[in-house]
Structures are given as structure tokens and as C-alpha cells.
Design an enzyme around this catalytic site. Structure first.
Site, mmCIF file in Angstrom:
data_model
loop_
_atom_site.group_PDB
_atom_site.id
_atom_site.type_symbol
_atom_site.label_atom_id
_atom_site.label_comp_id
_atom_site.label_asym_id
_atom_site.label_seq_id
_atom_site.Cartn_x
_atom_site.Cartn_y
_atom_site.Cartn_z
ATOM 1 N N LYS A 29 -5.915 8.787 -0.018
ATOM 2 C CA LYS A 29 -6.251 7.832 -1.087
ATOM 3 C C LYS A 29 -6.536 6.451 -0.510
ATOM 4 O O LYS A 29 -7.550 5.831 -0.841
ATOM 5 C CB LYS A 29 -5.069 7.734 -2.082
ATOM 6 C CG LYS A 29 -5.167 6.552 -3.022
ATOM 7 C CD LYS A 29 -4.009 6.492 -4.004
ATOM 8 C CE LYS A 29 -2.766 5.797 -3.531
ATOM 9 N NZ LYS A 29 -2.785 4.323 -3.544
ATOM 10 N N ASN A 30 -5.626 5.959 0.341
ATOM 11 C CA ASN A 30 -5.750 4.570 0.797
ATOM 12 C C ASN A 30 -6.821 4.372 1.862
ATOM 13 O O ASN A 30 -7.089 3.243 2.271
ATOM 14 C CB ASN A 30 -4.388 4.058 1.285
ATOM 15 C CG ASN A 30 -3.424 3.884 0.117
ATOM 16 O OD1 ASN A 30 -3.845 3.893 -1.045
ATOM 17 N ND2 ASN A 30 -2.150 3.745 0.417
ATOM 18 N N CYS A 124 3.022 -6.295 -9.936
ATOM 19 C CA CYS A 124 3.087 -4.908 -10.392
ATOM 20 C C CYS A 124 4.515 -4.435 -10.212
ATOM 21 O O CYS A 124 5.362 -5.177 -9.713
ATOM 22 C CB CYS A 124 2.083 -4.026 -9.661
ATOM 23 S SG CYS A 124 2.636 -3.455 -8.082
ATOM 24 N N ARG A 129 2.953 -8.952 -5.046
ATOM 25 C CA ARG A 129 1.688 -8.570 -4.424
ATOM 26 C C ARG A 129 0.574 -9.592 -4.623
ATOM 27 O O ARG A 129 -0.462 -9.293 -5.226
ATOM 28 C CB ARG A 129 1.271 -7.182 -4.907
ATOM 29 C CG ARG A 129 2.347 -6.155 -4.656
ATOM 30 C CD ARG A 129 1.947 -4.781 -5.062
ATOM 31 N NE ARG A 129 1.057 -4.143 -4.105
ATOM 32 C CZ ARG A 129 0.549 -2.932 -4.261
ATOM 33 N NH1 ARG A 129 0.847 -2.235 -5.324
ATOM 34 N NH2 ARG A 129 -0.249 -2.417 -3.358
ATOM 35 N N ASP A 312 5.486 3.520 2.014
ATOM 36 C CA ASP A 312 5.046 4.575 1.094
ATOM 37 C C ASP A 312 5.814 5.891 1.267
ATOM 38 O O ASP A 312 5.604 6.833 0.509
ATOM 39 C CB ASP A 312 3.534 4.834 1.252
ATOM 40 C CG ASP A 312 2.704 3.671 0.749
ATOM 41 O OD1 ASP A 312 3.248 2.814 0.033
ATOM 42 O OD2 ASP A 312 1.502 3.615 1.074
ATOM 43 N N ARG A 404 -2.343 9.260 -9.992
ATOM 44 C CA ARG A 404 -3.165 8.255 -9.306
ATOM 45 C C ARG A 404 -3.328 8.603 -7.832
ATOM 46 O O ARG A 404 -4.308 8.205 -7.219
ATOM 47 C CB ARG A 404 -2.506 6.870 -9.404
ATOM 48 C CG ARG A 404 -2.454 6.310 -10.793
ATOM 49 C CD ARG A 404 -1.902 4.912 -10.770
ATOM 50 N NE ARG A 404 -2.441 4.212 -9.604
ATOM 51 C CZ ARG A 404 -1.822 3.260 -8.921
ATOM 52 N NH1 ARG A 404 -0.629 2.867 -9.285
ATOM 53 N NH2 ARG A 404 -2.374 2.691 -7.881
HETATM 54 N N1 EPU Z 1 0.890 -9.916 0.628
HETATM 55 C C1 EPU Z 1 0.857 -11.284 0.462
HETATM 56 N N2 EPU Z 1 -0.365 -11.888 0.337
HETATM 57 C C2 EPU Z 1 -1.531 -11.183 0.378
HETATM 58 C C3 EPU Z 1 -1.487 -9.785 0.563
HETATM 59 C C4 EPU Z 1 -0.258 -9.174 0.686
HETATM 60 O O1 EPU Z 1 1.897 -11.941 0.423
HETATM 61 O O2 EPU Z 1 -2.593 -11.808 0.253
HETATM 62 C C5 EPU Z 1 2.200 -9.241 0.789
HETATM 63 C C6 EPU Z 1 2.489 -8.189 -0.291
HETATM 64 O O3 EPU Z 1 3.020 -8.777 -1.464
HETATM 65 C C7 EPU Z 1 3.462 -7.280 0.422
HETATM 66 C C8 EPU Z 1 2.962 -7.309 1.869
HETATM 67 O O4 EPU Z 1 2.154 -8.483 1.977
HETATM 68 O O5 EPU Z 1 4.749 -7.817 0.336
HETATM 69 C C9 EPU Z 1 2.129 -6.118 2.308
HETATM 70 O O6 EPU Z 1 1.150 -5.854 1.324
HETATM 71 P P1 EPU Z 1 -0.265 -5.247 1.669
HETATM 72 O O7 EPU Z 1 -1.308 -6.244 1.321
HETATM 73 O O8 EPU Z 1 -0.271 -4.678 3.049
HETATM 74 O O9 EPU Z 1 -0.359 -4.065 0.605
HETATM 75 P P2 EPU Z 1 -1.682 -3.583 -0.091
HETATM 76 O O10 EPU Z 1 -2.801 -3.736 0.859
HETATM 77 O O11 EPU Z 1 -1.789 -4.170 -1.439
HETATM 78 C C10 EPU Z 1 -1.589 -1.106 0.774
HETATM 79 C C11 EPU Z 1 -1.532 0.242 0.150
HETATM 80 C C12 EPU Z 1 -0.151 0.437 -0.464
HETATM 81 C C13 EPU Z 1 0.889 0.308 0.646
HETATM 82 C C14 EPU Z 1 0.750 -1.068 1.331
HETATM 83 C C15 EPU Z 1 1.682 -1.245 2.515
HETATM 84 C C16 EPU Z 1 -3.823 0.590 -0.486
HETATM 85 C C17 EPU Z 1 -4.828 0.741 -1.557
HETATM 86 N N3 EPU Z 1 -2.569 0.354 -0.869
HETATM 87 O O12 EPU Z 1 -1.362 -2.043 -0.275
HETATM 88 O O13 EPU Z 1 -0.121 1.745 -0.981
HETATM 89 O O14 EPU Z 1 2.169 0.423 0.118
HETATM 90 O O15 EPU Z 1 -0.605 -1.238 1.799
HETATM 91 O O16 EPU Z 1 1.454 -0.275 3.466
HETATM 92 O O17 EPU Z 1 -4.146 0.700 0.692
HETATM 93 C C18 EPU Z 1 0.647 3.489 -2.371
HETATM 94 O O18 EPU Z 1 -0.248 4.199 -1.901
HETATM 95 O O19 EPU Z 1 1.572 3.957 -3.091
HETATM 96 C C19 EPU Z 1 0.642 2.053 -2.092
HETATM 97 C C20 EPU Z 1 1.332 1.169 -2.813
#
Ligand code: EPU
Length: 436
Positions: A29-30, A124, A129, A312, A404
Site C-alpha cells: 500500500k505505502n 488523525c 501528523r 506499522d 484501507r
Molecule cells: N511529521 C512531522 N512533520 C511532517 C511530517 C511528519 O512532524 O511534516 C512527524 C509525524 O507526525 C510523525 C513522524 O513525523 O510523528 C513520522 O511521520 P511520517 O511523515 O514518516 O509518516 P507518514 O509519511 O505520514 C508513512 C506511512 C505510515 C507509517 C509512517 C511511519 C504512508 C502512506 N504512510 O506515514 O503508514 O506509519 O510513514 O513509517 O506511507 C499505515 O500504513 O498504517 C501507516 C500509518
């Protein structure tokens, strides 16, 4: 409201059957979601193989269609996307609120069309996030960004390559900036980049489209901007979290499973923990075999960015520890509110104490089947594992979270011998009358 709850499908599981047999792992998915967004970067056709059939993929395709992307379905798992002209540069609130990954259209739209309006994702269930790092990076590349009425409005005649040091490791943040940089003028260097395999998968797709991305998989990614990208064919990598979920389920139930079309090299930290829990694991190029001969042993873990233990997989290991020998400590360091499954596991008699971001789990002999509620995608998976090892029937409500991100999970688990099915009705009645 009460009526609505009753009409929503629920998952029924009768525990006690060890998982045994063979299962095919789906595309990730990701990895699929960012690759779909990469189609916005070219006028030519992007053919994508091994796309999983998931609600998040459907939502992303609906968003892209609204932007002018034509979608041709070749088979269930193969599609072709092409977008001659972008007709809409907005990702509306309704779509971003159901799927945060919609933020991934920001970088590509800005790079190709010079403008994008994306709803702010907002908090969320699992945490705040924010997307400040996406915004900071695009601003460093010359974009003018304003936030008004809950929308991010970004404009840039031509993005410029630059050096960006991320304050925090972010997966979609790195992916957004990497896509934006492919069409920027000059070279972009992203430091403190996410090293997740999904970032490498996206870089491979972009490079097949003519981009010049180097260093993906390390914490410094260099992108030399090019003037246009062309069509390509890309096969999405296997889902390492689906793989880990099946392995944790087999470990918890004392099973013996063979996973095909996956990749053990994506899961080192998870496989190490399963071995520590007592699982016998063998793997080859595209398969993993797990056999459990003993009761699982408790394993401590701490989530962190790749290559450390993935957030995850935290919830699934929580369930495994509930029925393990000994006491385990699990610390969640990525998201501030990702222990919501604890409350539900406690309804099944689990012995868990939470202190801040840490859970202390004392293994017990047997969980009890109960009516529980999924609070997010991976929490749903943890409740399934708990249901599979519990005595009696477990009814899981709010499984829309599950749909999802897990392709055909009941079919796959049933093929491994699990007693699991979907049904509509009142949870108590369903639990009382369930039959297999
Ligand atoms: N964060 C910030 N600022 C930003 C972006 C992120 O503070 O601009 C923080 C977030 O709040 C969090 C941390 O950085 O505390 C890491 O977040 P990240 O941005 O890496 O998460 P994401 O990119 O939104 C993806 C996956 C998630 C997975 C996370 C961590 C996708 C679509 N989603 O999310 O997947 O948990 O990386 O590995 O790639 C899932 O599949 O169940 C899922 C939640």
C-alpha cells in the site's frame, strides 16, 4: 446511530486454529500510493503492476481521476495511468480527511503545473501528523505557500533545486520532495531523508520515467532535475507490513506458514524479533517460511524509522506478547497516540499497563474472545491476531480501517485455516450465533 452500527460489516473470528499453509503477499500500500501520484509528473502513460486492491488505492484513483488522469484497468492488479492535461489542481477536504496520503499529490502538481491547492490533513487517530516538513522543503525550492481556510495553496513558476535538511525523518515528506525535485531546475539534495524501502521503490519508478534520483535508501538523496519525464512500467514492491502481519499471526497461533512473492530483506528487524520470540524462519529470494514449535517468548521492542522496528508492526507484536511467556516492554516513538488497541486488547483479558508511550505486557495463557472495535488500520490487524489466539468468538467492529490497507485478508486467513468471516448485525447476536 445505533442502527448504523448494526448495518456496518464486522469481522467474526473463532480462535484456536494455528495458521498453516501458503499465502501470496500483495503489493505494498505505502509504495503503491506514491507511485500512483508519480503519474501526475508526465503526459505519457505510467503502467503499474502489482497494485493491491484496497480502499486507499480506490480513493487515490478517484482523486487522480478528478484531476484529469485517465485510468485503464488491465487486470485486477495492473493499471495504466495517463494525464495529457491536468484539469483540476485541488485535493478537497473530503478526500484528504479519509486518506492522508493524498498530500502526496502536492509535490507532483506543483512541479508539473506550478500550482496546487491541498486540504490540510489535520490530526488523525494515531497522532497529530503535521505536514510542516513537506511545506518547508517546497518553500526552500522556491514555492510560495499560504495556508487559508484549511487549505495549503502552493505556487511556483519553476521549482529550484536546493539543499534541504529535514528536521524529522518523514516518509511521505521525503517522497513528496523527491517527486517535486525531479522536474526542478538544478540539483536538490535531501538530507535526513527517510530510508524506508517504499522510498526506494518510488525512486526506481521515477528513474524508469527518466528522473535522475540517486541515494534513495540512504539518508541523503540527490535529485538532478530534468525538463520532462516520460512513460514507464513499474512493478510495486511486496508489502512488508502485510508480510510481517501474517508472520506475527502465525507465530502467535503456533502455526507453520509459507509466504510467497515477498522479500525477507525488507523485514530484518521484524524477523529478528520473531526469531527472538522462538520462531524458526527460513527465507529465499522471494519467500519466507515460519514455523513455530513452542509457545512464543515475550519480546521487547522500540519503534523507530527504517531500518529499525516499524511503527506499522507495533500493534501486531502487542497481541503476540499478550500470549507470550514472560513480560515485554513496547515503546512507540513515531506517533504520539498509537496505543489505542491496548484498551481493546484489555477487553479480551490482556494484561497491559501503559505509561506514556510505553506498554508493559505480561503474557497470559489465553485471551478471551470479546466484542472489540478497530481504531486504526494496524490496530485492526492486532485485534485479528488476538481473535485468532483467543478462546471463543471475537467480533471486530469498524473494520473499514482494515479494508484501507489489507487486500483480501479474510480469504487469505481462511486459506490458512482460520475461522474468520464478515457479517452484518448486532455484535452480541453475531458472537452468540457464529458457526463455522
Ligand atoms: N511529521 C512531522 N512533520 C511532517 C511530517 C511528519 O512532524 O511534516 C512527524 C509525524 O507526525 C510523525 C513522524 O513525523 O510523528 C513520522 O511521520 P511520517 O511523515 O514518516 O509518516 P507518514 O509519511 O505520514 C508513512 C506511512 C505510515 C507509517 C509512517 C511511519 C504512508 C502512506 N504512510 O506515514 O503508514 O506509519 O510513514 O513509517 O506511507 C499505515 O500504513 O498504517 C501507516 C500509518
Amino acid at each position: 446511530m445505533f442502527f448504523m452500527q448494526e448495518s456496518m460489516p464486522k469481522l467474526l473470528i473463532q480462535g484456536g486454529k494455528p495458521l498453516r499453509g501458503e499465502v501470496r503477499i500483495s503489493g505494498a500500500k505505502n509504495a503503491a500510493l506514491p507511485v500512483l501520484c508519480a503519474a501526475l509528473l508526465t503526459r505519457e502513460t505510467l503502467a503499474i503492476r502489482n497494485i493491491p486492491q484496497l480502499n486507499d488505492v480506490t480513493t487515490m484513483l478517484a482523486l487522480l481521476t478528478q484531476m484529469g488522469v485517465s485510468i485503464k484497468t488491465e487486470t485486477n492488479n495492473a493499471i495504466e495511468l495517463s494525464v495529457e492535461n491536468l484539469t483540476c489542481l485541488t485535493a478537497p477536504y473530503e478526500m484528504v480527511k479519509t486518506m492522508r496520503a493524498a498530500i502526496l499529490v502536492l509535490g507532483p502538481l506543483l512541479a508539473r503545473a506550478g500550482e496546487a491547492t491541498i486540504s490540510l490533513p489535520g490530526g488523525c487517530a494515531i497522532g497529530m501528523r503535521p505536514v510542516d516538513q513537506h511545506i518547508k522543503g517546497l518553500e526552500a525550492m522556491g514555492a510560495e505557500i499560504t495556508i487559508k481556510h484549511g487549505y495549503i495553496h502552493a505556487v511556483a513558476k519553476k521549482l529550484r533545486g536546493t539543499r534541504i535538511v529535514m528536521d524529522i525523518v518523514t516518509v511521505t515528506g521525503t517522497e513528496n520532495l523527491m517527486m517535486a525535485a525531479t522536474l526542478a531546475q538544478g540539483t536538490t539534495i535531501i538530507e535526513n531523508a527517510a530510508r524506508e524501502p517504499e522510498v526506494i521503490d518510488l525512486a526506481n519508478c521515477l528513474n524508469a520515467m527518466g528522473a535522475k534520483v540517486r541515494g534513495a535508501g540512504s539518508d541523503i538523496i540527490t535529485i538532478e532535475g530534468v525538463s520532462t519525464l516520460h512513460g514507464a512500467m513499474h512493478t510495486v514492491m511486496p508489502d512488508r507490513i502485510e508480510t510481517g502481519t501474517f508472520l506475527a499471526a502465525a507465530c502467535a497461533t503456533g502455526g507453520d506458514i509459507f509466504l510467497k512473492e515477498t522479500n525477507a530483506r525488507l523485514l530484518d528487524a521484524v524477523l529478528d524479533k520473531l526469531t527472538e520470540a522462538g520462531a524458526g524462519i527460513q527465507s529465499g529470494d522471494n519467500w519466507i517460511h515460519l514455523k513455530m514449535n513452542t509457545k512464543p517468548r515475550a519480546v521487547n521492542l522500540r519503534t523507530a524509522p527504517y531500518p529499525a522496528f516499524p511503527t506499522d508492526m507495533q500493534a501486531q507484536f502487542m497481541s503476540l506478547n499478550c500470549v507470550a511467556d514472560g513480560t515485554a516492554i513496547i515503546t512507540e516513538t513515531i506517533f504520539e497516540n498509537r496505543l489505542m488497541h491496548v484498551q481493546e486488547l484489555k477487553r479480551m483479558n490482556a494484561d497491559i499497563k501503559v505509561e506514556g508511550h510505553t506498554a508493559i505486557i505480561r503474557g497470559i495463557t489465553q485471551l478471551d474472545g470479546a466484542n472489540v472495535m478497530a481504531t486504526d488500520l494496524r490496530a485492526s490487524a492486532s485485534l485479528i491476531i488476538a481473535g485468532l489466539v483467543a478462546q471463543g468468538v471475537t467480533v471486530i467492529d469498524r473494520i473499514y480501517h482494515l479494508d484501507r490497507g489489507y487486500e483480501a485478508i479474510e480469504e487469505k486467513l481462511s486459506a490458512l485455516g482460520a475461522h474468520i468471516k464478515r457479517a452484518v448485525g448486532n455484535s452480541c447476536d453475531l458472537a452468540r450465533t457464529a458457526e463455522w
